[in-house]
Design a protein around this motif. Structure first.
Motif, PDB file in Angstrom:
ATOM      1  N   VAL A  24     -19.371 118.713  55.143  1.00 44.66           N
ATOM      2  CA  VAL A  24     -19.228 118.474  53.708  1.00 44.66           C
ATOM      3  C   VAL A  24     -20.450 118.947  52.912  1.00 44.66           C
ATOM      4  O   VAL A  24     -20.301 119.648  51.897  1.00 44.66           O
ATOM      5  N   PRO A  25     -21.692 118.618  53.306  1.00 47.72           N
ATOM      6  CA  PRO A  25     -22.838 119.054  52.506  1.00 47.72           C
ATOM      7  C   PRO A  25     -22.976 120.574  52.407  1.00 47.72           C
ATOM      8  O   PRO A  25     -23.562 121.079  51.440  1.00 47.72           O
ATOM      9  N   ASP A  26     -22.409 121.295  53.370  1.00 42.90           N
ATOM     10  CA  ASP A  26     -22.564 122.744  53.395  1.00 42.90           C
ATOM     11  C   ASP A  26     -21.554 123.479  52.531  1.00 42.90           C
ATOM     12  O   ASP A  26     -21.777 124.636  52.156  1.00 42.90           O
ATOM     13  N   VAL A  27     -20.442 122.819  52.213  1.00 41.21           N
ATOM     14  CA  VAL A  27     -19.373 123.530  51.498  1.00 41.21           C
ATOM     15  C   VAL A  27     -18.976 122.879  50.178  1.00 41.21           C
ATOM     16  O   VAL A  27     -18.173 123.439  49.434  1.00 41.21           O
ATOM     17  N   ILE A  28     -19.523 121.737  49.865  1.00 33.96           N
ATOM     18  CA  ILE A  28     -19.046 120.984  48.696  1.00 33.96           C
ATOM     19  C   ILE A  28     -19.251 121.745  47.388  1.00 33.96           C
ATOM     20  O   ILE A  28     -18.555 121.512  46.397  1.00 33.96           O
ATOM     21  N   GLN A  29     -20.174 122.710  47.381  1.00 29.40           N
ATOM     22  CA  GLN A  29     -20.423 123.485  46.171  1.00 29.40           C
ATOM     23  C   GLN A  29     -19.243 124.394  45.798  1.00 29.40           C
ATOM     24  O   GLN A  29     -19.196 124.945  44.699  1.00 29.40           O
ATOM     25  N   ASN A  30     -18.265 124.522  46.686  1.00 28.78           N
ATOM     26  CA  ASN A  30     -17.128 125.415  46.438  1.00 28.78           C
ATOM     27  C   ASN A  30     -15.942 124.744  45.767  1.00 28.78           C
ATOM     28  O   ASN A  30     -14.960 125.410  45.442  1.00 28.78           O
ATOM     29  N   TYR A  31     -16.027 123.425  45.534  1.00 24.55           N
ATOM     30  CA  TYR A  31     -14.828 122.687  45.145  1.00 24.55           C
ATOM     31  C   TYR A  31     -14.952 121.972  43.810  1.00 24.55           C
ATOM     32  O   TYR A  31     -16.048 121.643  43.344  1.00 24.55           O
ATOM     33  N   HIS A  32     -13.785 121.758  43.210  1.00 23.50           N
ATOM     34  CA  HIS A  32     -13.698 121.075  41.915  1.00 23.50           C
ATOM     35  C   HIS A  32     -13.318 119.610  42.051  1.00 23.50           C
ATOM     36  O   HIS A  32     -13.623 118.798  41.186  1.00 23.50           O
TER      37      HIS A  32
END
Length: 310
Positions: A24-32
């Motif tokens: 989650v911490p590695d990819v959360i920047q991609n989501y709304h």
């Protein structure tokens, strides 16, 4: 598990991904949208959520989300009201399941089956008992509705009874009601206590030595809300002394709970793995809410299905 909705900008395609907790911490920047189940969404993770618009709990409890950090980053935080999804009904059913389990001595029955003993143990009936519901919200109301046919007396606490447009007393659900300040007085009358309060700074450890000591000797305690509402040491000591007649919990102080924890060694303690709100119906209805929210966010429409807390 974190389930997130989004993509690059607001394209015509809404993408849904299931992301492992550790990622989650590695990819959360991609989501709304981030739909939370058991993951703790702290300030460090929220700081990385640069596109995030909504963090939504797949259910009611939001203690795992840093709401202040989200607010500072202009991210809305919401829960799905249990009264609209079947979650409150499912939790109420589990509360009664656990109540009957401790009254009828589930662990001792399991032992009797193994040892081929018939007619043992001698359990207790719920009929005629006085039951105190701590926290008369959506779940508490559903519990009371289902308990009434058992022939019990129902006591309940709620911070603000005026929030109900119709008096619960007029509905015949509650025989005696009070606020948090009345919980010790009501405890003296109770044979069974069911906790379904919200966990916050004020309610952590609220079921403590003082409260448990106010109960009748042999009373039962059921918890289907959050583990930390109960003071572990106080509960353990009152079980050990015999003052507490039994404990039924769907939630624990730390989760997953240690199966070797000493409190589980008592024959009058039963535990379920935080499944009170998990049924096919409640999950299906909550999934529909999540989908509707994603579509409305995409279309720029207002939300009516979820309850914002910031």
């Amino acid at each position: 598990m974190a389930s997130s909705v989004g993509g690059n900008g607001y394209s015509d395609v809404t993408r849904v991904d299931e992301v492992g907790l550790e990622h989650v911490p590695d990819v959360i920047q991609n989501y709304h949208i981030c739909v939370v189940k058991n993951k703790c969404i702290d300030s460090d993770i929220i700081a990385k959520a640069t596109k995030m618009k909504i963090i939504m709990q797949y259910g009611v409890g939001l203690e795992g989300v840093d709401i202040n950090a989200a607010t500072e980053q202009k991210i809305k935080v919401a829960r799905i009201p249990g009264s609209t999804t079947g979650n409150a009904i499912a939790c109420a059913e589990m509360a009664i399941y656990l109540t009957l389990g401790v009254l009828r001595k589930q662990k001792e029955m399991d032992t009797a089956v193994i040892q081929k003993d018939l007619g043992l143990p001698v359990g207790e009936t719920i009929f005629g008992k006085t039951i105190l519901i701590l926290g008369f919200g959506a779940i508490g109301m559903e519990i009371a509705k289902r308990l009434r046919p058992f022939g019990v007396k129902i006591l309940a606490t709620k911070r603000n009874w005026s929030s109900y447009t119709v008096s619960c007393d007029l509905d015949g659900l509650v025989d005696k009601k009070g606020g948090p300040e009345d919980m010790y007085e009501l405890a003296r009358e109770a044979d069974i206590v069911i906790t379904c309060m919200t966990l916050n700074n004020e309610s952590v450890g609220i079921v403590d030595h003082k409260f448990l000591s106010a109960l009748k000797k042999g009373s039962y305690l059921i918890n289907i809300a959050r583990g930390r509402l109960l003071d572990y040491t106080a509960v353990f000591n009152h079980l050990e002394s015999g003052h507490l007649g039994g404990l039924g919990i769907d939630v624990a102080w730390t989760e997953p709970f240690d199966p070797e924890d000493p409190i589980l060694k008592f024959p009058n303690v039963i535990i379920t793995p935080h499944v009170a709100g998990i049924t096919e119906y409640s999950y299906r209805t909550m999934a529909k809410v999540v989908g509707d929210v994603a579509l409305k966010l995409h279309a720029g429409e207002p939300f009516t299905e979820i309850e914002f807390v910031n």
